[in-house]
Design an enzyme around this catalytic site. Sequence first.
Site, mmCIF file in Angstrom:
data_model
loop_
_atom_site.group_PDB
_atom_site.id
_atom_site.type_symbol
_atom_site.label_atom_id
_atom_site.label_comp_id
_atom_site.label_asym_id
_atom_site.label_seq_id
_atom_site.Cartn_x
_atom_site.Cartn_y
_atom_site.Cartn_z
ATOM 1 N N LYS A 144 13.961 -0.187 13.368
ATOM 2 C CA LYS A 144 14.372 1.083 12.757
ATOM 3 C C LYS A 144 14.996 0.814 11.388
ATOM 4 O O LYS A 144 15.763 -0.124 11.257
ATOM 5 C CB LYS A 144 15.408 1.779 13.653
ATOM 6 N N ASP B 294 19.352 5.163 21.170
ATOM 7 C CA ASP B 294 20.062 4.086 20.488
ATOM 8 C C ASP B 294 21.229 3.607 21.362
ATOM 9 O O ASP B 294 21.667 4.318 22.276
ATOM 10 C CB ASP B 294 20.575 4.620 19.147
ATOM 11 N N ASP C 95 24.565 1.214 20.219
ATOM 12 C CA ASP C 95 25.918 1.285 19.655
ATOM 13 C C ASP C 95 26.108 2.523 18.789
ATOM 14 O O ASP C 95 25.349 2.767 17.858
ATOM 15 C CB ASP C 95 26.216 0.026 18.835
#
Length: 258
Positions: free
Chosen positions: A184, A11, A13
């Site tokens: 996601k 991922d 951020d």
Amino acid sequence: MTANYQAYFIDLDGTTYKGKKRIPAAARFIKRLQSAGKQVLFVTNNSTRSPQFVADNLARNHGINVGPANVYTTALATADYLDQAAGEKRSVYVVGESGLREALAAKGFKDDDQAPDFVVVGLDSHVTYEKLEKAVLLIRAGAKFIGTNADSNLPNERGMVPGAGSIVKLVEYATQQKPLMIGKPEKIIMEMALQRVGLSTADAVMVGDNYHTDIQAAINVGMDSLLVYTGLSRPAEVAQEDIQPTYTVETLDDWKIN
């Protein structure tokens, strides 16, 4: 703590950086993965930016040297999924930004604001009532409704601003139709990412800071997960979940690479 994976889906951020702020352990983690010959793929729900933009930002601002091939966005996942599922249907109406439009165009999808096969809704910082009105009317007329991701908010320097999911929800409410969601925590983006690297679920691990998106996506597709506590999720909250992450670490410096 150690495990042997060929690929790491990571991922952005909260995991790799926090807004404009560096997470030094993340840069060290990526360097260790690269030295060990692991495949690195940044898997992000952001559909607005091109992979080249993301890679340039990582290099320029976060000390992480990767190329566009190491970046997989919901825009790419949406285009890849529709490319496989759409058959001869190749017309789209898009509520979204350049990253999404470019990804769909690269797969041969043509803009159509009259009678498209699909209406694709993602984050659009220049969204207007007119765009939303058209999207709603086209879906009600029979176009298939696709949402890039369900994120309600997006963190930036001003705070938690509306995310793609907020726009998708407005269209859903006005059409009374559920969209097919790509990003996601849905498994579609994970399946497309696995195809992109040519591996099975047993060969990869998802690394993220948000239980409800990153970790849940791994759970939904049957992949192992590594939750790092540098972003959104907190240990006390995660402890309440029925299905736990495969691994948790305070910082990515704590993870040993096999």
